[in-house]
Design an enzyme around this catalytic site. Structure first.
Site, PDB file in Angstrom:
ATOM      1  N   CYS A   1       0.817  -1.232   0.000  1.00  0.00           N
ATOM      2  CA  CYS A   1       0.000   0.000   0.000  1.00  0.00           C
ATOM      3  C   CYS A   1       0.839   1.266   0.000  1.00  0.00           C
ATOM      4  O   CYS A   1       0.370   2.319   0.458  1.00  0.00           O
ATOM      5  CB  CYS A   1      -0.955   0.069   1.203  1.00  0.00           C
ATOM      6  SG  CYS A   1      -1.996  -1.350   1.351  1.00  0.00           S
ATOM      7  N   ARG A   2       2.074   1.171  -0.448  1.00  0.00           N
ATOM      8  CA  ARG A   2       2.990   2.329  -0.482  1.00  0.00           C
ATOM      9  C   ARG A   2       3.299   2.878   0.920  1.00  0.00           C
ATOM     10  O   ARG A   2       3.749   4.001   1.069  1.00  0.00           O
ATOM     11  CB  ARG A   2       2.427   3.466  -1.364  1.00  0.00           C
ATOM     12  CG  ARG A   2       2.254   3.070  -2.834  1.00  0.00           C
ATOM     13  CD  ARG A   2       3.621   2.820  -3.471  1.00  0.00           C
ATOM     14  NE  ARG A   2       3.564   2.577  -4.904  1.00  0.00           N
ATOM     15  CZ  ARG A   2       3.604   1.377  -5.474  1.00  0.00           C
ATOM     16  NH1 ARG A   2       3.668   0.267  -4.737  1.00  0.00           N
ATOM     17  NH2 ARG A   2       3.592   1.255  -6.776  1.00  0.00           N
TER      18      ARG A   2
END
Ligand SMILES: Cc1cc2nc3c(=O)[nH]c(=O)nc-3n(C[C@H](O)[C@H](O)[C@H](O)COP(=O)(O)O)c2cc1C
Length: 216
Positions: free
Chosen positions: A194-195
């Site tokens: 999810c970065r």
């Protein structure tokens, strides 16, 4: 060739392999570097010792290129180059530099910032003597970063130097040698889903390394 937006979207990947956290992080950034560098070595990554070196001229205009890390310890990170190259001219005007390792297979990036000084002539000469003959000749042949008319000039000079140093020990060219970047900042980056990546920054303040987690 134009790469459409759709193709860029297809390049998306999630980083899922490892985590970096307060518990596992080593207090000394050189030891943390050593641990990750060994992982890169053990993973047999191609050119894992290649690092991007950023320099800037006297008015702060930046430039970058890849160089190879040849040695490191608590006194700094050493690479070898031509002392009349663009990077050398910039380091003369402005000793601040930065290094970047990016190992996509391991989903890791390491950033190191600091000041850069030449290594001793003795050290440069000793390293030069450990290099293959072809690399030694290459150092004599190439006026690094200067414009040249054609490739033939290089090849002719190469043949001349090969003939000149047929059997003799080849000395290091006077304009060739090492630089050592002494770190004042490290950042270790581990890709996460999810970065929401893990980033830890070490800064040298009051004679000790301070560690902070940074937002990704
Ligand atoms: C994988 C790789 C490793 C390199 N290693 C070195 C090196 O150790 N020393 C060096 O002077 N140039 C090295 N180069 C060439 C530099 O990237 C650069 O072209 C050259 O040093 C001139 O840079 P400058 O004009 O900014 O001074 C390497 C290039 C690559 C792609």
């Amino acid at each position: 060739m134009k790469i459409g937006q759709k193709n860029f979207l297809q390049l998306h990947r999630e980083y899922t392999q490892e985590t970096l956290n307060e518990e596992s992080l080593l207090a000394n950034p050189f030891e943390q570097f050593q641990q990750w560098f060994k992982s890169a070595l053990n993973a047999k990554l191609i050119d894992f010792n290649a690092m991007t070196l950023a320099t800037a001229d006297g008015v702060g205009r930046p430039s970058i290129r890849t160089v190879l890390l040849k040695e490191y310890d608590e006194s700094g990170f050493v690479f070898y180059t031509n002392y009349e190259s663009r990077k050398a001219k910039e380091l003369n005007e402005n000793p601040n530099g930065a290094l970047l390792f990016y190992w996509p297979t391991l989903e890791r990036q390491i950033k190191i910032e600091g000041t850069v000084k030449k290594t001793s002539v003795k050290k440069s000469e000793a390293y030069f003597q450990s290099r293959p003959t072809e690399s030694q000749i290459g150092a004599w042949v190439s006026p690094q970063s200067k414009p040249i008319a054609n490739r033939q000039i290089l090849e002719e000079k190469c043949n001349d130097y090969k003939a000149r140093y047929n059997t003799d020990k080849i000395p290091a060219p006077p304009a060739w040698g090492g630089y050592r970047l002494k770190p004042t900042l490290f950042e270790f980056w581990q890709g996460r889903p999810c970065r929401l990546h893990d980033r830890f920054q070490y800064t040298f303040t009051h004679q000790e390394w301070k560690i902070q987690r940074l937002a990704p």
